[in-house]
Design an enzyme around this catalytic site. Structure first.
Site, PDB file in Angstrom:
ATOM      1  CG  ASN A  45      -1.904   1.068   1.266  1.00 20.61           C
ATOM      2  OD1 ASN A  45      -1.865   1.975   0.427  1.00 20.61           O
ATOM      3  ND2 ASN A  45      -2.817   1.011   2.214  1.00 20.61           N
ATOM      4  CE  LYS A  53      -0.646   2.353   6.616  1.00 22.15           C
ATOM      5  NZ  LYS A  53      -2.044   2.619   6.509  1.00 22.15           N
ATOM      6  NE  ARG A  68      -6.339   1.099  -0.200  1.00 19.53           N
ATOM      7  CZ  ARG A  68      -6.458   2.207   0.501  1.00 19.53           C
ATOM      8  NH1 ARG A  68      -5.434   2.666   1.174  1.00 19.53           N
ATOM      9  NH2 ARG A  68      -7.597   2.847   0.538  1.00 19.53           N
ATOM     10  CG  HIS A 113     -13.576   2.868   2.436  1.00 17.96           C
ATOM     11  ND1 HIS A 113     -14.396   3.837   2.959  1.00 17.96           N
ATOM     12  CD2 HIS A 113     -12.323   3.184   2.829  1.00 17.96           C
ATOM     13  CE1 HIS A 113     -13.677   4.722   3.630  1.00 17.96           C
ATOM     14  NE2 HIS A 113     -12.409   4.339   3.559  1.00 17.96           N
ATOM     15  N   GLY A 139     -14.325   4.275   9.690  1.00 16.23           N
ATOM     16  CA  GLY A 139     -12.982   4.469  10.237  1.00 16.23           C
ATOM     17  C   GLY A 139     -12.717   5.964  10.220  1.00 16.23           C
ATOM     18  CG  ASN A 140      -9.279   9.332  10.468  1.00 18.26           C
ATOM     19  OD1 ASN A 140     -10.032   9.991  11.193  1.00 18.26           O
ATOM     20  ND2 ASN A 140      -8.156   9.811   9.997  1.00 18.26           N
ATOM     21  NE  ARG A 148     -11.078  12.081   3.414  1.00 19.89           N
ATOM     22  CZ  ARG A 148     -10.968  10.754   3.294  1.00 19.89           C
ATOM     23  NH1 ARG A 148     -12.049  10.011   3.089  1.00 19.89           N
ATOM     24  NH2 ARG A 148      -9.791  10.182   3.371  1.00 19.89           N
ATOM     25  CD  GLU A 179      -9.392  -1.741   3.538  1.00 23.59           C
ATOM     26  OE1 GLU A 179      -9.114  -1.401   4.707  1.00 23.59           O
ATOM     27  OE2 GLU A 179      -9.617  -0.928   2.634  1.00 23.59           O
TER      28      GLU A 179
HETATM   29  P1  AMP Z   1      -9.466   3.047  10.625  1.00 22.71           P
HETATM   30  O1  AMP Z   1      -9.427   4.240   9.717  1.00 22.71           O
HETATM   31  O2  AMP Z   1     -10.383   1.965  10.164  1.00 22.71           O
HETATM   32  O3  AMP Z   1      -8.100   2.546  11.016  1.00 22.71           O
HETATM   33  O4  AMP Z   1     -10.133   3.577  11.998  1.00 22.71           O
HETATM   34  C1  AMP Z   1      -9.471   4.521  12.802  1.00 22.71           C
HETATM   35  C2  AMP Z   1     -10.470   5.138  13.754  1.00 22.71           C
HETATM   36  O5  AMP Z   1     -11.137   4.118  14.501  1.00 22.71           O
HETATM   37  C3  AMP Z   1      -9.820   6.009  14.816  1.00 22.71           C
HETATM   38  O6  AMP Z   1      -9.643   7.328  14.385  1.00 22.71           O
HETATM   39  C4  AMP Z   1     -10.826   5.956  15.945  1.00 22.71           C
HETATM   40  O7  AMP Z   1     -11.776   7.010  15.772  1.00 22.71           O
HETATM   41  C5  AMP Z   1     -11.556   4.653  15.749  1.00 22.71           C
HETATM   42  N1  AMP Z   1     -11.288   3.671  16.803  1.00 22.71           N
HETATM   43  C6  AMP Z   1     -10.289   2.781  16.882  1.00 22.71           C
HETATM   44  N2  AMP Z   1     -10.381   2.051  18.020  1.00 22.71           N
HETATM   45  C7  AMP Z   1     -11.475   2.493  18.673  1.00 22.71           C
HETATM   46  C8  AMP Z   1     -12.106   2.149  19.898  1.00 22.71           C
HETATM   47  N3  AMP Z   1     -11.639   1.185  20.678  1.00 22.71           N
HETATM   48  N4  AMP Z   1     -13.221   2.830  20.236  1.00 22.71           N
HETATM   49  C9  AMP Z   1     -13.708   3.802  19.460  1.00 22.71           C
HETATM   50  N5  AMP Z   1     -13.164   4.159  18.274  1.00 22.71           N
HETATM   51  C10 AMP Z   1     -12.060   3.533  17.897  1.00 22.71           C
END
Ligand code: AMP
Length: 389
Positions: free
Chosen positions: A8, A15, A87, A176, A204-205, A235, A377
Site C-alpha cells: 500500500n 505499508k 492497493r 473502500h 474508520g477515519n 472530511r 483489506e
Molecule cells: P481506521 O481508519 O479503520 O483505522 O479507523 C481509525 C479510527 O477508529 C480512529 O480514528 C478511531 O476514531 C476509531 N477507533 C479505533 N479504536 C477504537 C475504539 N476502541 N473505540 C472507538 N473508536 C475507535
C-alpha cells in the site's frame, strides 16, 4: 506455498504485509520516504526489525523492505515472490476488477491518475519499482473503486452536463471497495446465504456506506473523490456545493485552500477539535457539548444513509466494520437506536462485548441482523492476487 507481498504505497510511506498462502507472517511500514531520515520497520512473530536511513524514493524504500525480509529469513530477494498485490485507490471505469499490470497496460493505468492525483501516482510508483526490481514477479492491482462498478448509471451520475462525464469522467465511483466486498462476502458466509442483501458501514477515519443487492454494490456514499457522504474524521462529507462557493467568495479562498479545508480541516475535527472517536467520547463523558453534538451528527448522517439504502435494496442485515464500526459500541448503539422504529433491535450486552470474531449483535426479535465484521483489506488483496498465480 505461495509467497505474496501486499503493498500500500502512499506519497511518502509504504505499508506492506507478507503472506504465505492466506497466512500473514510479517508486516511493516516505511515512513518519511524522501526526507533526510526515513523509518522502516518490520514486525514478525514477536520480533521487530527497525532501520533509519535516508530513502530517496519508493525504489530505495522497497530495497530496504527486501533487506529486512531477508534478515528475518523470509526471502533472499523479491524474485522469490510469486506475486505482489498493490492497493490502487482509483481504477476509473476501465479497471472493474483486480488486474495484472505489466508493460502492456501500465500506461492505461497512468492515464487515470488525474482522478486521484494524491494517491494513484504513489501506487503506480510501487508497481513500477517491482517491475524494475523483479521483472519475473506478477503484479496485481486491486482497486478501491472496483466493487462499486456495478452501480447503475442512475446512481453514479451527477446531474451536470453530459460532457463533464463523457470527457472528464466526472461521476460517482465510491471507495473502500475492497473492504465492503470483503465484509459482504464474510456476511454471506456467516448468514449462510448465496446472494447477500445488506448495508455495509465502513466507519474508520474515512467512512463510507454501501447498499448491496444480490451480493453486488448498487449504491455507495463516496463519490468522485472520498469527500462525499458521511461525516468523517477530517472530511465534511455531504455539503451544499453552494456553501463552498459562498465560503470561497466570502474569504477569498483558492480552490486548493477549499480542498484542504474540506478534506483535512472539517468533519469531527472541525466540529469538536478531535478526530479520534475515543477522544471524542472521553470529552463527551466530561460534558463537552461540542463533542456531544459532533457525535449526534456523525450518527445521524449514518442513520439517514441507512434509511435511504433500505429504500433501494431489500436488505436483511446491517454490517459494521473498520476502526469505529468494529470497536465503538456507543456509535453502534446510537445508530441502531435511531433506527429502532424500522425494526432494528440491538442486544446491548452483545454489543458491549469486545471481540475480533464476526458476530450478530441483534436481539432475536430484530427484523435485521446487525453484524460486526472485522475487515481485512490486506488479506483480501492477497487472495485476489493469488488468483493470478
Ligand atoms: P481506521 O481508519 O479503520 O483505522 O479507523 C481509525 C479510527 O477508529 C480512529 O480514528 C478511531 O476514531 C476509531 N477507533 C479505533 N479504536 C477504537 C475504539 N476502541 N473505540 C472507538 N473508536 C475507535
Amino acid at each position: 506455498m505461495k509467497k505474496i507481498l501486499v503493498l500500500n504505497s502512499g506519497s511518502s510511506s509504504l505499508k506492506f504485509q507478507l503472506f504465505l498462502d492466506e497466512e500473514s507472517v510479517a508486516s511493516g511500514l516505511v515512513e518519511q520516504i524522501g526526507e533526510k531520515i526515513s523509518n522502516a520497520q518490520l514486525k514478525f512473530a514477536d520480533k521487530k526489525i527497525e532501520k533509519k536511513e535516508e530513502l530517496k524514493n519508493h525504489e530505495e524504500a522497497l530495497k530496504i523492505v527486501s533487506l529486512m525480509l531477508k534478515e528475518a529469513g523470509f526471502l533472499n530477494e523479491f524474485s522469490e515472490l510469486n506475486a505482489v498485490g498493490h492497493r490502487v485507490v482509483h481504477g476509473g471505469e476501465d479497471f472493474i476488477k483486480a488486474t495484472k499490470i505489466d508493460n502492456s497496460n501500465i500506461e492505461k493505468l497512468e492515464s487515470i491518475s488525474s482522478l486521484a492525483p494524491l494517491h494513484n501516482p504513489a501506487n503506480i510508483a510501487g508497481i513500477k519499482t517491482i517491475l524494475n526490481l523483479a521483472p519475473n514477479v506478477i503484479n496485481v492491482a486491486v482497486f478501491d473503486t472496483a466493487f462499486h462498478q456495478t452501480m447503475p448509471e442512475y446512481a453514479y451520475r451527477y446531474a451536470i452536463a453530459d460532457e463533464f462525464y463523457t470527457k472528464d469522467s466526472i461521476r460517482r465511483y465510491g471507495f473502500h471497495g475492497t473492504s465492503h466486498e470483503y465484509v459482504s462476502q464474510k456476511a454471506a458466509e456467516f448468514l449462510g446465504v448465496k446472494q447477500l442483501n445488506a448495508i455495509s458501514a465502513h466507519l474508520g477515519n474515512g467512512a463510507s456506506i454501501s447498499a448491496i443487492k444480490d451480493g453486488k454494490c448498487v449504491d455507495t456514499s463516496m463519490g468522485l473523490t472520498p469527500l462525499e457522504g458521511l461525516i468523517m474524521g477530517t472530511r465534511c462529507g455531504d455539503i451544499d456545493g453552494g456553501a463552498l462557493f459562498f465560503m470561497a467568495r466570502k474569504h477569498n479562498l483558492s480552490i486548493d485552500e477549499l480542498d484542504k479545508i474540506c478534506n483535512k480541516k472539517s468533519g469531527m475535527l472541525a466540529l469538536c477539535g478531535a478526530n479520534d472517536m475515543r477522544d471524542i467520547e472521553d470529552n463527551m463523558q466530561k460534558g463537552d457539548e461540542k463533542s456531544k453534538l459532533a457525535f449526534e451528527m456523525f450518527c445521524y448522517r449514518i442513520t439517514k444513509y441507512i434509511g435511504s439504502y433500505l429504500a433501494v435494496t431489500p436488505a436483511s442485515a446491517l454490517i459494521f466494520t473498520a476502526g469505529i464500526g468494529e470497536n465503538d459500541n456507543l456509535v453502534r448503539e446510537k445508530v441502531c437506536e435511531n433506527l429502532s422504529h424500522l425494526g432494528f433491535e440491538i442486544d446491548k450486552e452483545k454489543n458491549n462485548i469486545r471481540s475480533k470474531e464476526i458476530r450478530n449483535i441483534a436481539t432475536s426479535n430484530s427484523k435485521y441482523a446487525i453484524l460486526v465484521i472485522p475487515t481485512n483489506e490486506e488479506l483480501s488483496i492477497a487472495k485476489q492476487t493469488m488468483a493470478f498465480c
